[in-house]
Design a protein around this motif. Structure first.
Motif, short mmCIF file in Angstrom:
data_model
loop_
_atom_site.label_atom_id
_atom_site.label_comp_id
_atom_site.label_asym_id
_atom_site.label_seq_id
_atom_site.Cartn_x
_atom_site.Cartn_y
_atom_site.Cartn_z
N ILE A 40 50.41 66.66 88.12
CA ILE A 40 49.50 67.68 87.60
C ILE A 40 50.28 68.91 87.17
O ILE A 40 50.05 69.47 86.09
CB ILE A 40 48.43 68.03 88.65
N GLU A 41 51.22 69.35 87.99
CA GLU A 41 52.02 70.52 87.63
C GLU A 41 52.87 70.26 86.39
O GLU A 41 53.02 71.14 85.54
CB GLU A 41 52.92 70.93 88.79
N PHE A 42 53.39 69.05 86.26
CA PHE A 42 54.19 68.71 85.08
C PHE A 42 53.32 68.76 83.82
O PHE A 42 53.74 69.28 82.79
CB PHE A 42 54.82 67.33 85.26
N ALA A 43 52.10 68.22 83.91
CA ALA A 43 51.20 68.24 82.76
C ALA A 43 50.82 69.68 82.39
O ALA A 43 50.77 70.02 81.20
CB ALA A 43 49.94 67.43 83.07
N GLU A 44 50.56 70.52 83.39
CA GLU A 44 50.24 71.92 83.12
C GLU A 44 51.41 72.63 82.44
O GLU A 44 51.21 73.40 81.50
CB GLU A 44 49.86 72.65 84.40
N GLU A 45 52.60 72.38 82.92
CA GLU A 45 53.78 73.03 82.34
C GLU A 45 54.00 72.55 80.91
O GLU A 45 54.36 73.33 80.03
CB GLU A 45 55.02 72.73 83.20
N LYS A 46 53.77 71.28 80.66
CA LYS A 46 53.92 70.73 79.31
C LYS A 46 52.92 71.38 78.36
O LYS A 46 53.28 71.77 77.24
CB LYS A 46 53.74 69.21 79.34
N LEU A 47 51.68 71.54 78.79
CA LEU A 47 50.67 72.20 77.96
C LEU A 47 51.02 73.66 77.71
O LEU A 47 50.86 74.17 76.60
CB LEU A 47 49.30 72.10 78.62
N ARG A 48 51.51 74.34 78.74
CA ARG A 48 51.88 75.74 78.59
C ARG A 48 53.02 75.90 77.58
O ARG A 48 52.97 76.76 76.69
CB ARG A 48 52.30 76.34 79.93
N LEU A 49 54.02 75.06 77.69
CA LEU A 49 55.15 75.15 76.78
C LEU A 49 54.77 74.75 75.35
O LEU A 49 55.25 75.35 74.38
CB LEU A 49 56.31 74.29 77.28
N THR A 50 53.90 73.77 75.21
CA THR A 50 53.45 73.37 73.88
C THR A 50 52.67 74.49 73.21
O THR A 50 52.90 74.80 72.04
CB THR A 50 52.58 72.09 73.97
#
Length: 134
Positions: A40-50
């Protein structure tokens, strides 16, 4: 026959084998929970960076278009005067200053962002503290 009925509804097996089996099930369940948190944290970080990248690209595009048109306007306005080279030099210095300020702001924002997997690491730290406590 009575023995089959008791084992079907009986509590988990006692003894060394039952304890090991329960411990393994608990560890697997615990690991599964932690891996879900990491995902979940990885997905959130990916969305934030995108979203950050898309915003930066759009801001750069509009900024460059504005700067190009502004530079063309100023150079055209000073074209017939002896100060056209001064106008170009002043614009170059302003752009250099803007690039430096913007670079410093982006650098500060990247440093102030949350640590990757911060919540997961905090949970693992709590788990370790609980295991170490008597």
């Amino acid at each position: 026959m009575k023995r089959d009925i008791q084992t079907a509804g009986a509590p988990p097996a006692v003894g060394l084998y039952g304890s090991i089996k329960n411990l393994a099930a608990s560890l697997v369940s615990h690991l599964h929970t932690r891996l879900e948190l990491f995902a979940i944290e990885f997905a959130e970080e990916k969305l934030r960076l995108t979203s950050l990248l898309v915003g930066v690209i759009l801001a750069l595009f509009f900024s460059f278009m504005t700067l190009i048109l502004a530079v063309l306007f100023i150079i055209a306005a000073y074209w017939d005067t002896p100060y056209r080279l001064h106008a170009v030099a002043i614009l170059a210095v302003l752009f250099l200053a803007g690039a430096g300020i913007t670079g410093a702001m982006v650098r500060a924002r990247l440093k102030s962002g949350p640590r990757l997997f911060e919540a997961s690491l905090a949970e693992l730290y709590k788990d370790r503290q609980q295991l170490n406590s008597p």
